[in-house]
Design an enzyme around this catalytic site. Structure first.
Site: not given
Ligand SMILES: NC(=O)c1ccc[n+]([C@@H]2O[C@H](COP(=O)([O-])OP(=O)(O)OC[C@H]3O[C@@H](n4cnc5c(N)ncnc54)[C@H](O)[C@@H]3O)[C@@H](O)[C@H]2O)c1
Ligand SMILES: [Zn+2]
Length: 373
Positions: A136, A158, A200, A242, A252, A256, A260, A263, A267, A280
């Site tokens: 938990r 999130k 972003e 942010k 949200e 917040r 989007n 987006h 999407h 993305h």
């Molecule tokens: N929680 C939220 O508010 C929120 C907001 C935006 C996106 N997201 C989520 O985030 C995800 C996308 O995140 P992302 O774009 O970071 O992708 P990711 O986590 O897949 O990373 C992208 C790639 O970069 C590599 N990588 C990471 N750090 C590195 C570094 N310092 N040097 C070299 N390679 C590196 C990773 O191994 C991966 O292959 C999605 O699942 C999305 O839904 C969440």
């Molecule tokens: Zn996004």
């Protein structure tokens, strides 16, 4: 340059560090920009005593930074257990969460065991959900390593995983103890991931900060080429936006939603192109092109030619075939729909977003035609 952290318990008050204070009640958590070498001492400063500590990361990040983080945590009196998952969106899966539970119980997790999410948004979302639910809730520390994660996903609480029914459908809001972002780690990111993050970043400027937009515009070629002199300021400014938004609307309920921007279109583009076909960030950049066009078409004061040129730099030059009718249908089904109404984020002007609920199909069609042209 950013101040580097010392073991100062008043961390939050130092220039350059940021604090999120989500209303109406609750514990604020700092978002700290500092060297990764400060991780252990920052954990101590936030009440996470030495002893057992879990780290979740992916193969790519483990290869680059795993040993270094493990050594620095060990030197800081932590006994580290690290779990490495495969890179990519597929790791945001309940099966992987289940593997993490198995690992954690086998390793003797207790309610005070900190879990460090070391990686991009995938690792942050997955690990955050795991930390929120195991026993938990155990303390969570985000160490975001992508631009997306530093300016977006590690801030705002999130967490979650995907489900066969759709992306991010399972999850929870869960605050970390703190987020520590080391901008130097962005130096190893592949170019495509840098540009994903820039979508972003530009989004944050367009919806909330005209001065930052101007800064990005005037430094655009250095920004796209990741000039190391600019990266810390870029991250800090984008983070602040942010932080400001989620501090006012953690769950949200209203404000917040402006995050989007781009987006709802984006999407649909991701979905119709086939997930993974267009990243993305690129899909959101296309979505922002559509949203900016529609804002300008509605007479809002958006410098369309200038913004559009920047957004084009973040989109692929060749796009798969995406029939506009399919995109429209997909948008109408978007989970951001509230009741029967499509809530679309447009710009009143650069730096000011507005939520509109009266976009007609012909407007959406024209905006999509523009973005895909
Ligand atoms: N929680 C939220 O508010 C929120 C907001 C935006 C996106 N997201 C989520 O985030 C995800 C996308 O995140 P992302 O774009 O970071 O992708 P990711 O986590 O897949 O990373 C992208 C790639 O970069 C590599 N990588 C990471 N750090 C590195 C570094 N310092 N040097 C070299 N390679 C590196 C990773 O191994 C991966 O292959 C999605 O699942 C999305 O839904 C969440
Ligand atoms: Zn996004």
């Amino acid at each position: 340059m950013f101040p580097r952290l010392s073991a100062n318990p008043m961390l939050e008050e130092r220039t350059g560090d940021k604090v999120v204070v989500p209303p109406p009640t609750g514990r604020p958590y700092p978002v700290i920009t500092a060297s990764r070498s400060q991780l252990a001492q920052t954990m101590h400063a936030h009440g996470l005593a030495g002893g057992r500590c879990f780290v979740v990361t992916d193969d790519n990040v483990a290869e680059l930074y795993g040993a270094e983080i493990e050594t620095s945590l060990t030197d800081g009196d932590f006994e580290v257990s690290m779990q490495i998952v495969q890179p990519g969106e597929a790791a945001k899966d309940l099966e992987i969460v289940s593997d993490l539970y198995r690992w954690a119980f086998a390793e003797g997790v207790d309610r005070s065991t900190p879990v460090v999410a070391l990686g991009g948004g995938v690792i942050g979302d997955l690990t955050g959900f795991f930390a929120a639910t195991v026993l938990r809730g155990v303390p969570l520390v985000h160490v975001p390593t992508t631009l997306v994660a530093q300016v977006d996903s590690s801030i705002g609480g999130k967490t979650g995983v995907n489900h066969v029914s759709g992306k991010n459908l399972i999850g929870s809001f869960y605050r970390p103890t703190f987020t520590l972002a080391d901008t130097e780690m962005l130096g190893t990111l592949p170019d495509v991931e840098w540009r994903n993050g820039l979508s972003e970043v530009l989004k944050h400027a367009l919806i909330r900060d005209a001065v930052f937009y101007e800064w990005l515009r005037s430094n655009w070629s250095d920004v796209t080429s990741r000039s190391s002199a600019l990266v810390p300021e870029l991250v800090s400014r984008a983070m602040s936006i942010k932080i400001d938004v989620v501090a006012q609307d953690e769950f949200e309920g209203g404000l917040r939603r402006i995050l989007n921007f781009g987006h709802t279109f984006g999407h649909a583009i991701e979905r119709i192109a086939g997930f993974g076909t267009i990243g993305h960030g690129a899909a959101v950049a296309l979505g922002m092109r559509a949203a900016c066009w529609l804002s300008a078409d509605r007479g809002r004061s958006v410098p369309l030619t200038e913004v559009d040129a920047m957004l084009r730099d973040l989109t692929p030059s060749r796009l798969p075939r995406m029939p506009v009718d399919w995109l429209l249908q997909s948008m109408r089904r978007d989970k951001k729909r509230i009741g029967d109404t499509l809530h679309l984020i447009l710009l009143e002007s650069v730096g000011r977003a507005e939520i509109v609920t009266d976009a007609t199909d012909s407007e959406l069609r024209a905006a999509l035609d523009f973005a895909l042209s």
